[in-house]
Write an enzyme that holds these catalytic residues in place. Structure first.
Site, PDB file in Angstrom:
ATOM      1  N   CYS A  42      20.677  16.855  21.985  1.00 53.54           N
ATOM      2  CA  CYS A  42      20.629  17.861  22.607  1.00 53.54           C
ATOM      3  C   CYS A  42      22.222  18.428  22.551  1.00 53.54           C
ATOM      4  O   CYS A  42      23.068  17.633  22.223  1.00 53.54           O
ATOM      5  CB  CYS A  42      20.382  17.421  24.117  1.00 53.54           C
ATOM      6  SG  CYS A  42      20.561  18.848  25.229  1.00 53.54           S
ATOM      7  N   ASP A  44      23.750  19.343  24.845  1.00 53.81           N
ATOM      8  CA  ASP A  44      24.822  18.909  26.204  1.00 53.81           C
ATOM      9  C   ASP A  44      25.852  18.386  25.883  1.00 53.81           C
ATOM     10  O   ASP A  44      25.986  17.456  25.093  1.00 53.81           O
ATOM     11  CB  ASP A  44      23.799  17.922  26.898  1.00 53.81           C
ATOM     12  CG  ASP A  44      24.253  17.924  28.492  1.00 53.81           C
ATOM     13  OD1 ASP A  44      25.560  17.465  28.460  1.00 53.81           O
ATOM     14  OD2 ASP A  44      23.447  17.961  29.069  1.00 53.81           O
ATOM     15  N   ARG A  46      27.741  16.398  27.232  1.00 56.52           N
ATOM     16  CA  ARG A  46      28.064  15.168  27.501  1.00 56.52           C
ATOM     17  C   ARG A  46      27.356  14.105  26.602  1.00 56.52           C
ATOM     18  O   ARG A  46      27.419  12.823  26.783  1.00 56.52           O
ATOM     19  CB  ARG A  46      27.345  14.805  28.986  1.00 56.52           C
ATOM     20  CG  ARG A  46      28.018  15.678  30.058  1.00 56.52           C
ATOM     21  CD  ARG A  46      27.163  15.923  31.378  1.00 56.52           C
ATOM     22  NE  ARG A  46      25.825  16.460  31.047  1.00 56.52           N
ATOM     23  CZ  ARG A  46      24.930  16.413  32.145  1.00 56.52           C
ATOM     24  NH1 ARG A  46      25.148  16.046  33.366  1.00 56.52           N
ATOM     25  NH2 ARG A  46      23.884  16.981  31.886  1.00 56.52           N
ATOM     26  N   HIS A  98      18.119  12.746  26.443  1.00 58.32           N
ATOM     27  CA  HIS A  98      18.882  12.191  27.359  1.00 58.32           C
ATOM     28  C   HIS A  98      18.391  12.368  28.944  1.00 58.32           C
ATOM     29  O   HIS A  98      17.819  13.564  29.091  1.00 58.32           O
ATOM     30  CB  HIS A  98      20.413  12.707  27.409  1.00 58.32           C
ATOM     31  CG  HIS A  98      20.387  14.155  27.619  1.00 58.32           C
ATOM     32  ND1 HIS A  98      21.039  14.539  29.080  1.00 58.32           N
ATOM     33  CD2 HIS A  98      20.560  15.256  26.856  1.00 58.32           C
ATOM     34  CE1 HIS A  98      21.035  15.860  28.890  1.00 58.32           C
ATOM     35  NE2 HIS A  98      20.516  16.298  27.465  1.00 58.32           N
ATOM     36  N   CYS A 101      18.315  16.147  31.300  1.00 56.80           N
ATOM     37  CA  CYS A 101      18.438  17.336  30.427  1.00 56.80           C
ATOM     38  C   CYS A 101      18.043  18.504  31.062  1.00 56.80           C
ATOM     39  O   CYS A 101      16.857  18.550  31.693  1.00 56.80           O
ATOM     40  CB  CYS A 101      17.432  16.866  29.271  1.00 56.80           C
ATOM     41  SG  CYS A 101      17.773  18.078  27.892  1.00 56.80           S
TER      42      CYS A 101
HETATM   43 CO    CO Z   1      19.797  18.076  27.279  1.00 54.21          CO
END
Ligand code: CO
Length: 211
Positions: A42, A44, A46, A98, A101
């Site tokens: 992803c 993302d 993090r 994750h 998400c």
């Molecule tokens: Co995500």
């Protein structure tokens, strides 16, 4: 210091630190890359591949998009996969989702999110495939369960590509691992694996068949 100055300063300090620890590092790596892992994750912020695998530059080939979707009509993804498998000859493909998400959560909402809803339809398809499993859960548990099911389906989409099937036909050593990352403790857990000899998915076996 403005944001770009800060970014350049951090970059210089990092490059200096790497060179201090290993003076030949950049010269050596500039000659060629030979990563053994392809990471599909992803976008993302993090969930950065190299950081959470604790691997330096050169060890992971990376493709990221919102909610780690593997779409067989995505030319960007297919090009990454072909290059990774056929040219770099990676040994391991990690499909990483994750918990928490935002893309997966948004796919469960009724409201309009704009253009991104077209992309999230890939995840709505996963919801439809596993409707009974999801509806059996309390509503608050569904997003994280869908994160897991999304990993399982996207890993299967990788395994079904002609690129991977042909690699297995040639006898190329290659396995695909669907994993989920926990933002609360930084730990990865495996949900499914595929190799030339078949699929192992303890979670869905425990639940019984999908359809
Ligand atoms: Co995500």
């Amino acid at each position: 210091m403005d944001r770009m100055e800060r970014a350049f300063a951090r970059n210089r300090a990092w490059a200096d630190g790497v060179r201090r620890a290993d003076p030949e590092f950049f010269e050596r790596l500039s000659e060629q890359q030979a990563p053994e892992y392809l990471w599909i994750g992803c976008s993302d912020s993090r969930v950065p591949a190299n950081t959470l695998l604790d691997m330096p530059p050169g060890e992971v080939f990376v493709h990221r998009n919102i909610a780690n979707v593997v779409s067989p009509s995505d030319l960007n993804f297919l090009s990454v996969l072909q290059f990774a498998v056929e040219v770099l000859q990676v040994r391991i493909i990690i499909v990483c989702g994750h918990y928490g998400c935002g893309g997966v959560r948004a796919s469960l909402e009724e409201r309009d999110h704009g253009l991104i809803d077209n992309w999230l339809n890939h995840i709505r398809l996963v919801s439809r495939l596993h409707r009974d499993r999801l509806e059996a859960l309390p509503e608050e548990d569904r997003p994280n369960r869908l994160c897991e099911l999304n990993v399982i389906e996207q890993a299967q989409n990788v395994a079904r590509t002609t690129i991977v099937r042909n690699a297995w036909k040639r006898g190329q050593p290659l396995s695909i691992h669907g994993v989920v990352y926990n933002l609360h403790d930084g730990v990865l857990a495996e949900l499914v694996s595929h190799s030339a000899s078949g699929e192992t998915c303890p979670m869905l076996e425990k639940d019984g068949p999908t359809d």
